[in-house]
Design an enzyme around this catalytic site. Structure first.
Site, PDB file in Angstrom:
ATOM      1  N   HIS A  51      42.630  35.867  38.250  1.00  0.00           N
ATOM      2  CA  HIS A  51      41.411  36.482  37.138  1.00  0.00           C
ATOM      3  C   HIS A  51      42.095  36.467  35.716  1.00  0.00           C
ATOM      4  O   HIS A  51      41.258  35.973  34.547  1.00  0.00           O
ATOM      5  CB  HIS A  51      40.719  37.980  37.541  1.00  0.00           C
ATOM      6  CG  HIS A  51      39.881  38.315  36.634  1.00  0.00           C
ATOM      7  ND1 HIS A  51      39.260  39.520  36.595  1.00  0.00           N
ATOM      8  CD2 HIS A  51      38.897  37.456  36.037  1.00  0.00           C
ATOM      9  CE1 HIS A  51      38.592  39.770  35.737  1.00  0.00           C
ATOM     10  NE2 HIS A  51      38.134  38.440  35.475  1.00  0.00           N
ATOM     11  N   GLU A  54      42.431  33.067  34.083  1.00  0.00           N
ATOM     12  CA  GLU A  54      41.069  32.757  33.661  1.00  0.00           C
ATOM     13  C   GLU A  54      40.736  33.010  32.141  1.00  0.00           C
ATOM     14  O   GLU A  54      40.118  32.271  31.534  1.00  0.00           O
ATOM     15  CB  GLU A  54      39.885  32.984  34.880  1.00  0.00           C
ATOM     16  CG  GLU A  54      38.585  32.672  34.220  1.00  0.00           C
ATOM     17  CD  GLU A  54      37.692  34.073  34.352  1.00  0.00           C
ATOM     18  OE1 GLU A  54      36.813  34.361  33.383  1.00  0.00           O
ATOM     19  OE2 GLU A  54      37.566  34.409  35.353  1.00  0.00           O
ATOM     20  N   HIS A  55      40.937  34.384  31.864  1.00  0.00           N
ATOM     21  CA  HIS A  55      40.904  34.649  30.688  1.00  0.00           C
ATOM     22  C   HIS A  55      41.920  34.164  29.613  1.00  0.00           C
ATOM     23  O   HIS A  55      41.619  33.879  28.461  1.00  0.00           O
ATOM     24  CB  HIS A  55      41.016  36.366  30.607  1.00  0.00           C
ATOM     25  CG  HIS A  55      40.003  37.158  31.155  1.00  0.00           C
ATOM     26  ND1 HIS A  55      39.217  37.853  30.051  1.00  0.00           N
ATOM     27  CD2 HIS A  55      39.254  37.157  32.143  1.00  0.00           C
ATOM     28  CE1 HIS A  55      38.465  38.612  30.992  1.00  0.00           C
ATOM     29  NE2 HIS A  55      38.446  38.233  32.206  1.00  0.00           N
ATOM     30  N   GLU A 132      36.661  45.073  32.297  1.00  0.00           N
ATOM     31  CA  GLU A 132      35.851  44.351  33.214  1.00  0.00           C
ATOM     32  C   GLU A 132      35.793  45.409  34.403  1.00  0.00           C
ATOM     33  O   GLU A 132      34.695  45.428  35.136  1.00  0.00           O
ATOM     34  CB  GLU A 132      36.204  43.123  33.183  1.00  0.00           C
ATOM     35  CG  GLU A 132      35.300  42.286  34.176  1.00  0.00           C
ATOM     36  CD  GLU A 132      35.873  40.642  34.275  1.00  0.00           C
ATOM     37  OE1 GLU A 132      34.948  40.004  34.904  1.00  0.00           O
ATOM     38  OE2 GLU A 132      36.559  40.329  33.715  1.00  0.00           O
TER      39      GLU A 132
END
Length: 951
Positions: A51, A54-55, A132
Site C-alpha cells: 500500500h 502505491e503511494h 488513511e
C-alpha cells in the site's frame, strides 16, 4: 491519491469539484494498469508495504521529477487519477482530455519505469498512509474484516495488516534498524514487472499468470474448532449477525447462484420470514469480490443480517431458520438458472456506456482473472449451468463450518479481548453442543420458505418507440396545473429500450418540526419496507427504484427497461395511497432510526456538515434535534396522522425521459398519480431554505467529536460569496479547479495534515461560497494548527494566482469548457442533470451552455479579483471544527488496557446518551469570534431572500 467529496446534486448544499463534474466521454481518454501484487505479498516485518509503494510511485519520476507534477498536469487538462491496493492486485488509473493523452500516458508510465521514491518523501507520505488508516478505524466493515483475518492460521496472508500505518512503516522499522527506503525499492524491483501487469487503454481507437502456490487460510482443525466460535464485538449502534463460510478454490460463479437465492427478499425468502417476525431489517448474502473476500487461496461467502432488538434477543432462532433455509434450498438451483441467465443476458445486451476511467479499470482487472475471449464479458454473464459445481460450493455451508459474529452494543462490558490493529473489543465462545446437534439433525421443511413465483417484471418488449411529438433537446412541460407539472423528453441519443421516471411530492408539513422530520423518515422507511417484498422481483429484473426523504418532499426514482416500468410505478403508488404501519414494524424502525441518527452524529464529517448547515440555513432542524425527538418517543398513531396530512395536500413535479411516447407517458402517469386523491397546496412551499448573511468578519464554531476515543478531526474553512448569478458560479468553479492541485500538494503532500484535503465550490440553497476541508487526527495536530495551515495555503494560493501566466489561465479555462462540452456517457447522466433543474424549480436546462459562454469571456484579472474579494478584511468567513480525541487537543491518552468489563477506569467507548447535545469548545484564536450558541448567533443575522441561480 484521495477520493474527493462526492456530490449530492441538490441545491441546498451542492458541492462542485472537478471529479464531480466529469460526466463525459467525448473528449476523455483513460488508461488503467493492474499489477498482480498486493498486500498478501507484504513482508512480515513491514506490514502495509504494498500500500505504501502505491503511494510512493506517484511522487515523481526520473524523467518528470516534480513531486506533484502528474496531478498538476491532469488538473490543468481536465483529468483525474487514482489508485488502490487490494490483497493480490494493485490498480492505477487516470483520465485526461484526449488531446493530451499521449503525454499523460508517458508521464504515468514513468512511475512504473523509473519512479524517484526519494528518501525525503518517505516520512511525509507515511503520514498520509497513517491518516488513511486512522480514517478507516471507526468503520464497522473494516473492523469486521480485520477481526476475521485475525483467526487465520499463523503465516497465512489472510491475517496480514494490509493498511500499514506509522507504527509499522516508520517507528518499528527504526527500532529494528530496518531500511524502509531500501526495502521499498526492492519490493518495487521485484513485483512492478511487466509479466505481472495488464493494461487497458481507451481513446479514439481501442486496443486492448499468476505464478504462486495457493494455500487455504485455515487448517481443518481450525475449521472445526475456531470457526465455530461466536465473536461478540463492541461496534457502533446496530446489531448484526454474520455467518462466514470459507471456501477453498471456489470461483465466483457458483457463489453467484447461492447469493441470488439466499439474498432473495421476495415471497418465500428467509428475509421475508424474519421480517414478519420483526427480527430483521435487511440481509446480505454473497461474496463482495474484494481481494479479502475472494483471492487465489480462498473465497468467503457471508450472510449478514441486520437485526432488530427483538431479533438480537432471538438470534438463536434466527440461526436455526437460516440453517433450515440453506439445507432446504439445495433443490432450488435448477429452477432459477433460466431466470438469472435471461435477466443478465438482457442487461448485458442493452448495457449503457460507462465512464472511460471506470471501464478501463474494470477491464485491466478482468485481464488478470479471465481468458482473453472473456475479458469484456467474464464478470457479467452466466456462461453455463453446472449443478455439480454449485452443489460442491453449497456443501461447505454447514453450521460446523460457519464463523458466527454477533455484533451489538449490547455486548459492551462482556468483551475482554482486543483486536490488535483496529482495537475492536470481542470475546470468543464455543458454540453450545445443543445448537450443533440441532443444526446437524433432521429437520422439518418450512412451508413459508420457498421459491418465488415466475417474475412478472422481466421485460420482453425491447422495441424502440416511434416519437409522437417533435424532438426536443431539452425536456418540455406537458402537464402544468395547480396540482403539479410533468416534464417529458423522448430519448433520441442513446436509443436503448430504457427510461427514467422521477417524481417529487412536495408537502408543507415536513419541515414544521423535528418531530415531523422524524415521522417523515419513518414514513419513507416503512413504505420501503412494505414495498420490499412485492417489488423485489422488479429489482431482480434490473428495474431500480428508490424512495428518498428529501428536504421538502418525497422523491420517487425509477429506471430500467421501459416495458415494465409502469407496472412498478403502479405498485409504488398503490402502496403509497394505501399506506399503513403495523405497531411492531413501527417500533422496529423507530429503534433503527435512532441508531441511524446516532451513526451520523459520531462521524466527524457528517457532524461538521450538520453544524455548518445549521448555522447557514435558517429554520433547519439539526440531526441532534431529530435524535432527541425520536428518543422522546413517537407513536404509531402519530405516524398515521402524519401520513394522512402528508397525502392530503401536495404539489407533484415529475420528469419522464427515455423510451416512452408522450401519449403513453401522460396516460400512465396521470392514471397512477390520480389514486392519491390529494388537494393542491393552499400556499407555495419553497424547495430550499433561506440562508443567513454572515457578518464581515471571521466566526469559529468548535465542537467536540461525539465519538469518544475517535482521533479523527475535521476542519472546514468556508467563505460566503452571496447571491450570485450563473456567470459568478462559473467563475467560482474555475477558481476551485485552479485550487485543487496546489491544495493537495501543500496541505497533504508537504504538510502531511491528513489523507483527505480538498477545496469545494458550495451552493447552499442558492447562496454561493467556497471552502477548504482537511480531515486530520488529534493525535498529530490540533484543529487550530490545521486552520493556520489552511490560511497559509490560501495566502500562497493568492500569490500563485496573481502570478499565473495568460497561457496557463487559458489552458485551465479550456479544460473546464471541455468538461462541460462533453456528451453524457449514458441516459442516467442526462436525466440527473435535467432532474436537478426540476427538483430545484430552476428549469435552466441550458445551464451548461450558458456557463460555457460565460467562461469564454473571463480574464485572469477577474479571477484574481474574485478570489481576493473573499480574502480581504470584509470577507464573510466561517470555520467549523469537529475536534477529535488526542494529545494535541489536551485529551488524556487512550488507555492501553484491554476491553474488560466496564468500570470507572474503563468507561464505554460510546453510548447513545452522549450524542444528545453538542459540546462547544473554547479557542485560543484572537482573530475569530467564537460561536457557542448557534441559535443565538443566527437569530441576530439578516436573511438572504430565496434565491435561484437562473441567469
Amino acid at each position: 491519491s484521495a477520493d474527493t467529496q462526492r456530490c449530492s446534486g441538490n441545491l441546498k448544499d451542492n458541492c462542485l469539484s472537478l471529479e464531480n463534474m466529469r460526466v463525459c466521454v467525448c473528449f476523455q481518454a483513460a488508461a488503467a494498469l493492474c499489477i498482480s501484487v498486493g498486500s498478501f505479498s507484504d513482508p512480515d516485518d513491514l506490514p502495509g508495504l504494498a500500500h505504501f509503494l502505491e503511494h510512493m510511485v506517484f511522487m515523481g519520476s526520473e524523467k518528470y521529477p516534480a513531486e506533484n507534477g502528474f496531478d498538476a498536469f491532469l488538473k490543468k487538462h481536465g483529468g483525474s487519477d487514482n489508485a488502490s491496493t487490494d490483497c493480490e492486485r494493485t490498480i492505477f488509473q487516470f483520465d485526461v482530455q484526449r488531446k493530451y493523452f499521449r503525454e499523460a500516458l508517458d508521464r504515468w508510465a514513468q512511475f512504473f519505469i523509473c519512479p524517484l521514491m526519494i528518501e525525503d518523501a518517505i516520512d511525509r507520505e507515511v503520514e498520509a498512509v497513517d491518516s488513511e488508516y486512522q480514517l478507516a478505524r471507526p468503520s464497522d466493515s473494516h473492523r469486521k474484516e480485520m477481526l476475521f483475518g485475525s483467526l487465520a492460521k499463523p503465516g497465512h496472508p489472510m491475517g496480514k495488516f494490509c493498511w500499514g500505518n506509522a507504527q509499522t512503516l516508520k517507528h518499528e522499522p527504526r527500532e529494528k534498524q530496518i531500511n524502509t527506503y531500501q526495502r521499498l525499492r526492492d519490493f518495487w524491483k521485484r513485483y512492478y514487472s511487466a509479466h505481472y501487469m495488464t493494461l487497458a487503454v481507451q481513446s479514439k481507437g481501442n486496443k486492448l499468470s499468476r505464478d504462486a502456490e495457493a494455500q487455504p487460510p485455515l487448517t481443518q482443525d481450525r475449521c472445526s474448532r475456531q470457526l465455530r466460535n461466536m465473536l461478540q464485538c463492541n461496534v457502533m449502534g446496530i446489531a448484526h449477525l454474520q455467518f462466514r463460510f470459507v471456501f477453498f478454490f471456489v470461483r465466483v460463479k457458483p457463489l453467484h447462484y447461492i447469493s441470488w437465492l439466499i439474498g432473495h427478499e421476495g415471497t418465500g425468502s428467509i428475509l421475508s420470514l424474519l421480517r414478519k417476525k420483526c427480527w430483521a431489517l435487511a440481509l446480505f448474502g454473497g461474496n463482495s469480490e474484494t481481494g479479502f473476500d475472494q483471492n487465489t487461496t480462498y473465497s468467503i461467502f457471508s450472510i449478514s443480517i441486520t437485526l432488530t432488538n427483538q431479533g438480537y434477543q432471538n438470534f438463536y432462532q434466527v440461526n436455526m431458520h437460516m440453517s433450515v433455509f440453506v439445507r432446504q434450498s439445495s433443490s432450488f438451483f435448477s429452477r432459477i438458472y433460466d431466470e438469472i441467465q435471461k435477466i443478465e443476458a438482457n442487461e448485458f445486451h442493452y448495457q449503457e456506456q460507462t465512464d472511460p476511467i471506470e471501464f478501463v479499470e474494470n477491464i485491466c482487472e478482468n485481464m488478470q482473472l479471465f481468458p482473453k475471449e472473456d475479458f469484456l464479458t467474464g464478470d457479467q454473464l452466466m456462461f453455463e449451468f453446472d449443478p455439480q459445481v454449485i452443489s460442491a460450493a453449497l456443501s461447505p455451508l454447514t453450521p460446523d463450518r460457519a464463523n458466527l459474529l454477533l455484533l451489538s452494543p449490547e455486548n459492551e462490558g462482556r468483551c475482554p479481548l482486543r483486536e490488535k490493529w483496529f482495537g475492536t473489543c470481542y470475546s470468543e465462545e464455543d458454540i453450545p453442543e445443543e445448537w450443533s446437534q440441532r443444526w446437524t439433525g433432521d429437520f422439518e421443511l418450512n412451508s413459508e420458505l420457498h421459491l418465488p413465483a415466475e417474475n412478472r417484471f422481466i421485460a420482453t418488449d425491447f422495441a424502440l418507440k416511434e416519437s409522437d411529438c417533435p424532438d426536443s433537446e431539452f425536456p418540455i412541460r406537458t402537464v402544468n396545473n395547480e396540482r403539479g407539472c410533468l416534464w417529458y423528453k423522448k430519448d433520441t441519443k442513446f436509443k436503448i429500450p430504457k427510461a427514467d421516471i422521477r417524481f417529487n411530492l412536495i408537502s408543507p408539513i415536513i419541515q414544521k418540526s423535528p418531530e415531523n422530520l422524524v415521522l417523515f423518515d419513518l414514513f419513507v422507511n416503512i413504505l420501503a419496507h412494505n414495498l420490499a417484498e412485492p417489488a423485489y422481483e422488479a429489482d431482480v429484473a434490473q428495474l431500480e427504484y428508490k424512495l428518498v426523504a428529501g428536504e421538502h418532499g418525497l422523491v420517487i426514482r425509477l429506471k430500467g427497461f421501459n416495458h415494465k416500468l409502469p407496472l412498478l410505478l403502479k405498485l409504488i403508488v398503490d402502496h403509497l395511497a394505501d399506506f399503513s404501519a403495523d405497531p411492531g414494524v413501527f417500533n422496529m424502525f423507530s429503534e433503527q432510526l435512532k441508531k441511524t441518527y446516532f451513526n451520523i452524529l459520531i462521524k466527524p464529517e457528517r457532524l461538521g456538515k450538520d453544524v455548518r448547515l445549521q448555522i447557514l440555513e435558517h429554520s433547519r432542524w439539526s440531526v441532534i434535534q431529530k435524535y432527541q425527538a425520536v428518543t422522546k418517543g413517537l407513536t404509531v398513531d402519530d405516524l398515521e396522522a402524519f401520513a394522512t396530512g402528508l397525502k392530503a395536500e401536495l404539489y407533484v413535479e415529475g420528469l419522464v425521459q427515455g423510451n416512452f411516447t408522450s401519449t403513453v407517458r401522460r396516460r400512465n402517469t396521470n392514471r397512477k398519480t390520480l389514486k392519491l386523491q390529494f388537494q393542491p397546496l393552499s400556499a407555495e412551499v419553497p424547495v430550499l431554505f433561506r440562508v443567513v448573511e454572515l457578518p464581515h468578519k471571521h466566526h469559529l464554531c468548535k465542537v467536540k467529536s461525539l465519538n469518544k476515543g475517535d482521533a479523527n478531526s475535521e476542519v472546514t474553512v468556508y467563505y460566503q460569496s452571496g447571491l450570485k448569478n450563473l456567470r459568478e458560479h462559473a467563475l467560482m468553479e474555475l477558481m476551485v479547479m485552479h485550487m485543487e492541485e496546489p491544495c493537495f500538494d501543500f496541505l497533504r503532500t508537504k504538510e502531511t495534515l491528513g489523507y483527505q484535503v480538498y477545496p469545494t465550490c458550495r451552493n447552499t440553497s442558492g447562496v454561493l461560497g467556497f471552502s477548504v476541508t482537511v480531515e486530520t487526527q488529534a493525535t498529530k495536530f490540533s484543529t487550530e494548527f490545521v486552520e493556520a495551515k489552511i490560511e497559509e495555503f490560501l495566502a500562497s494560493f493568492g500569490e500563485r494566482l496573481s502570478g499565473l501566466s495568460e497561457d496557463a489561465f487559458r489552458t485551465q479555462v479550456t479544460a473546464l469548457i471541455k468538461l462541460k462540452e462533453c456528451e453524457d456517457a449514458h441516459l442516467g447522466e442526462e436525466v440527473d442533470r435535467n432532474w436537478f433543474e426540476v427538483v430545484t424549480q430552476q428549469y435552466v436546462f441550458k445551464r451548461l451552455n450558458k456557463e460555457i459562454e460565460a467562461l469564454k469571456l473571463f480574464s485572469q484579472a477577474e479571477l484574481v479579483s474574485w478570489f481576493l474579494e473573499h480574502r480581504n478584511t470584509n470577507s464573510r468567513k466561517l470555520s467549523v471544527h469537529v475536534v477529535g480525541f488526542g494529545v494535541e487537543e489536551n485529551d488524556p491518552p487512550e488507555p492501553s488496557a484491554g476491553c474488560g468489563p466496564e468500570s470507572p477506569d474503563n468507561p464505554p467507548s460510546s453510548s447513545y446518551g452522549e450524542v444528545s447535545e453538542l459540546t462547544f469548545l473554547p479557542s485560543a484564536s484572537q482573530d475569530a469570534t467564537l460561536i457557542t450558541d448557534i441559535r443565538a448567533f443566527t437569530s441576530s443575522l439578516p436573511l438572504h431572500p430565496y434565491h435561484k441561480i437562473l441567469s
